[in-house]
Design a protein around this motif. Sequence first.
Motif, short mmCIF file in Angstrom:
data_model
loop_
_atom_site.label_atom_id
_atom_site.label_comp_id
_atom_site.label_asym_id
_atom_site.label_seq_id
_atom_site.Cartn_x
_atom_site.Cartn_y
_atom_site.Cartn_z
N UNK A 141 34.93 39.66 39.73
CA UNK A 141 36.29 40.04 39.31
C UNK A 141 37.38 40.19 40.45
N UNK A 142 36.86 40.12 41.62
CA UNK A 142 37.84 40.29 42.77
C UNK A 142 38.61 38.81 42.95
N UNK A 143 37.59 37.83 42.85
CA UNK A 143 38.21 36.50 43.04
C UNK A 143 38.86 35.99 41.86
N UNK A 144 38.49 36.34 40.86
CA UNK A 144 39.11 36.23 39.36
C UNK A 144 40.74 36.79 39.43
N UNK A 145 40.59 38.10 39.71
CA UNK A 145 41.93 38.73 39.85
C UNK A 145 43.00 37.88 40.74
N UNK A 146 42.49 37.47 42.00
CA UNK A 146 43.02 37.11 42.84
C UNK A 146 43.77 35.59 42.41
N UNK A 147 42.90 34.84 41.56
CA UNK A 147 43.10 33.65 41.12
C UNK A 147 44.35 33.90 39.83
N UNK A 148 44.06 34.73 38.91
CA UNK A 148 45.06 35.18 38.04
C UNK A 148 46.40 35.41 38.54
N UNK A 149 46.44 36.28 39.55
CA UNK A 149 47.52 36.64 40.19
C UNK A 149 48.49 35.61 40.94
N UNK A 150 47.66 34.68 41.68
CA UNK A 150 48.18 33.82 42.35
C UNK A 150 48.91 32.74 41.34
N UNK A 151 48.00 32.69 40.47
CA UNK A 151 48.31 31.31 39.36
C UNK A 151 49.44 31.87 38.52
N UNK A 152 49.59 33.17 38.18
CA UNK A 152 50.78 33.71 37.57
C UNK A 152 51.94 33.88 38.39
N UNK A 153 51.92 33.82 39.76
CA UNK A 153 53.14 33.89 40.66
C UNK A 153 53.46 32.43 40.61
#
Length: 174
Positions: A141-153
């Motif tokens: 979840x941590x890596x996926x959350x980071x990837x989602x937030x980075x991609x959303x930005x």
Amino acid sequence: MIATIVANLLRFVVLVALQVIVLDHLDVANGWLVPYLYVLFLLMLPFELPAWSLLLAGGAMGGLMDLLSDTPGMHTTACLVMMYVRGIWQRLIAPREGYEYGMRPDVQHMGLSWTLTYAGVLVLVHHLWLFFFELHRFDRAGGTLLRAVGSATFTLVLVLLAQFLMRTDRRARA
């Protein structure tokens, strides 16, 4: 009315082509930043559209992206969730006097801070759903959350850039 429909259809075609031909082949930060600019079409749909047509547009856009990207159902569900949340979010951040008829949800009509709030939350909802749905589990979840937030930005920056590029200066035409 006809001009709005034609503009939205043109935006749909251009954004799908740009996504499939260019953006799906970008490898930014080793796959940690994945831009999905096609959501701009959904973000810029008029305020006056009823909920059923927003869901229909989201389903059509997501279904086409799934068909062209070979990702069965991932984009469709993410777009449907985003369109469902859009109706609620749009009411929560409405101006005190409400939305005027003909107003469009973009930087030119609503301002930068409103657009950042509106698009930022909706793009983040889309990306969180998409990346967690892609993974199908929560142990990373941590890596996926980071990837989602980075991609959303990254997607939000592209959305704002596209809106500034599409901006029409009414004073120059007069």
